[in-house]
Design a protein around this motif. Structure first.
Motif, PDB file in Angstrom:
ATOM      1  N   VAL A   1     -80.437  25.316 123.395  1.00 35.58           N
ATOM      2  CA  VAL A   1     -79.435  24.897 123.766  1.00 35.58           C
ATOM      3  C   VAL A   1     -79.615  23.704 124.821  1.00 35.58           C
ATOM      4  N   ILE A   2     -79.053  22.569 124.595  1.00 29.95           N
ATOM      5  CA  ILE A   2     -79.391  21.237 125.427  1.00 29.95           C
ATOM      6  C   ILE A   2     -77.921  21.268 126.121  1.00 29.95           C
ATOM      7  N   SER A   3     -77.818  21.298 127.548  1.00 31.42           N
ATOM      8  CA  SER A   3     -76.570  20.978 127.936  1.00 31.42           C
ATOM      9  C   SER A   3     -76.302  19.906 129.101  1.00 31.42           C
TER      10      SER A   3
ATOM     11  N   SER B   1     -80.156  23.929 111.927  1.00 28.94           N
ATOM     12  CA  SER B   1     -78.899  23.582 112.294  1.00 28.94           C
ATOM     13  C   SER B   1     -78.693  23.189 113.623  1.00 28.94           C
ATOM     14  N   THR B   2     -77.356  22.748 113.557  1.00 28.35           N
ATOM     15  CA  THR B   2     -77.000  22.295 114.896  1.00 28.35           C
ATOM     16  C   THR B   2     -75.467  22.463 115.038  1.00 28.35           C
ATOM     17  N   HIS B   3     -75.208  22.724 116.371  1.00 25.09           N
ATOM     18  CA  HIS B   3     -73.484  22.827 116.572  1.00 25.09           C
ATOM     19  C   HIS B   3     -73.285  22.119 118.067  1.00 25.09           C
ATOM     20  N   TYR B   4     -72.315  21.455 118.118  1.00 30.90           N
ATOM     21  CA  TYR B   4     -72.047  20.816 119.295  1.00 30.90           C
ATOM     22  C   TYR B   4     -70.580  21.470 119.810  1.00 30.90           C
ATOM     23  N   ILE B   5     -70.648  21.797 121.124  1.00 28.47           N
ATOM     24  CA  ILE B   5     -69.255  22.081 121.583  1.00 28.47           C
ATOM     25  C   ILE B   5     -68.954  21.324 123.047  1.00 28.47           C
ATOM     26  N   ARG B   6     -67.905  21.037 123.442  1.00 28.67           N
ATOM     27  CA  ARG B   6     -67.794  20.530 124.926  1.00 28.67           C
ATOM     28  C   ARG B   6     -66.472  21.535 125.512  1.00 28.67           C
ATOM     29  N   ASP B   7     -66.882  21.975 126.506  1.00 24.50           N
ATOM     30  CA  ASP B   7     -66.080  23.079 127.392  1.00 24.50           C
ATOM     31  C   ASP B   7     -66.063  22.638 128.656  1.00 24.50           C
ATOM     32  N   ALA B   8     -65.130  23.405 129.470  1.00 23.25           N
ATOM     33  CA  ALA B   8     -65.166  23.351 130.980  1.00 23.25           C
ATOM     34  C   ALA B   8     -66.391  23.017 131.846  1.00 23.25           C
ATOM     35  N   GLN B   9     -67.284  23.668 131.242  1.00 27.09           N
ATOM     36  CA  GLN B   9     -68.950  23.720 131.688  1.00 27.09           C
ATOM     37  C   GLN B   9     -69.565  22.493 131.317  1.00 27.09           C
ATOM     38  N   GLY B  10     -69.066  21.752 130.387  1.00 26.58           N
ATOM     39  CA  GLY B  10     -69.758  20.407 129.973  1.00 26.58           C
ATOM     40  C   GLY B  10     -70.329  20.333 128.565  1.00 26.58           C
ATOM     41  N   ASN B  11     -71.150  19.716 128.272  1.00 24.98           N
ATOM     42  CA  ASN B  11     -71.548  19.420 126.572  1.00 24.98           C
ATOM     43  C   ASN B  11     -72.694  20.435 126.297  1.00 24.98           C
ATOM     44  N   HIS B  12     -72.698  20.804 124.969  1.00 30.50           N
ATOM     45  CA  HIS B  12     -73.581  22.007 124.830  1.00 30.50           C
ATOM     46  C   HIS B  12     -73.891  21.556 123.204  1.00 30.50           C
ATOM     47  N   LEU B  13     -75.126  21.360 123.100  1.00 33.44           N
ATOM     48  CA  LEU B  13     -75.704  21.009 121.742  1.00 33.44           C
ATOM     49  C   LEU B  13     -76.611  22.197 121.332  1.00 33.44           C
ATOM     50  N   TYR B  14     -76.353  23.132 120.337  1.00 35.93           N
ATOM     51  CA  TYR B  14     -77.111  24.187 119.954  1.00 35.93           C
ATOM     52  C   TYR B  14     -77.983  23.697 118.872  1.00 35.93           C
ATOM     53  N   VAL B  15     -79.330  23.991 118.863  1.00 38.49           N
ATOM     54  CA  VAL B  15     -80.343  23.463 117.743  1.00 38.49           C
ATOM     55  C   VAL B  15     -81.021  24.672 117.452  1.00 38.49           C
ATOM     56  N   SER B  16     -81.453  24.830 116.091  1.00 35.83           N
ATOM     57  CA  SER B  16     -82.237  25.998 115.641  1.00 35.83           C
ATOM     58  C   SER B  16     -83.185  25.555 114.554  1.00 35.83           C
ATOM     59  N   LYS B  17     -84.299  26.048 114.638  1.00 38.46           N
ATOM     60  CA  LYS B  17     -85.413  25.863 113.794  1.00 38.46           C
ATOM     61  C   LYS B  17     -86.214  26.996 113.561  1.00 38.46           C
ATOM     62  N   GLN B  18     -86.377  27.442 112.282  1.00 39.44           N
ATOM     63  CA  GLN B  18     -87.109  28.718 111.854  1.00 39.44           C
ATOM     64  C   GLN B  18     -88.551  28.176 111.903  1.00 39.44           C
ATOM     65  N   LEU B  19     -89.322  29.048 112.765  1.00 43.35           N
ATOM     66  CA  LEU B  19     -90.791  28.779 112.688  1.00 43.35           C
ATOM     67  C   LEU B  19     -91.471  29.711 111.680  1.00 43.35           C
ATOM     68  N   ALA B  20     -92.586  29.153 111.173  1.00 46.79           N
ATOM     69  CA  ALA B  20     -93.166  30.080 110.304  1.00 46.79           C
ATOM     70  C   ALA B  20     -94.093  31.141 111.201  1.00 46.79           C
TER      71      ALA B  20
END
Length: 62
Positions: free
Chosen positions: A2-4, A43-62
């Motif tokens: 998560v990048i915030s 996959s990625t998912h972005y949301i903005r809420d009262a605490q700021g911006n949040h970019l959720y990034v996932s990557k399956q590792l072998a």
């Protein structure tokens, strides 16, 4: 991962319905980082809420 932050909201064109690398002329300053994230992540998912911006990034590792 998560990048915030507490900056301005991410432009809709950078996180919704992403379909390949964007046209650089359509981007605000910067913007290529999101293209790279989308190209490399499972996959990625972005949301903005009262605490700021949040970019959720996932990557399956072998």
């Amino acid at each position: 991962m998560v990048i915030s932050d507490h900056g301005q909201a991410m432009p809709e064109t950078l996180h919704a319905g992403f379909n390949g690398m964007p046209n650089p002329e359509d981007l605000p300053e910067g913007g290529w980082g999101m293209g790279l994230i989308h190209a490399l992540a499972d996959s990625t998912h972005y949301i903005r809420d009262a605490q700021g911006n949040h970019l959720y990034v996932s990557k399956q590792l072998a």
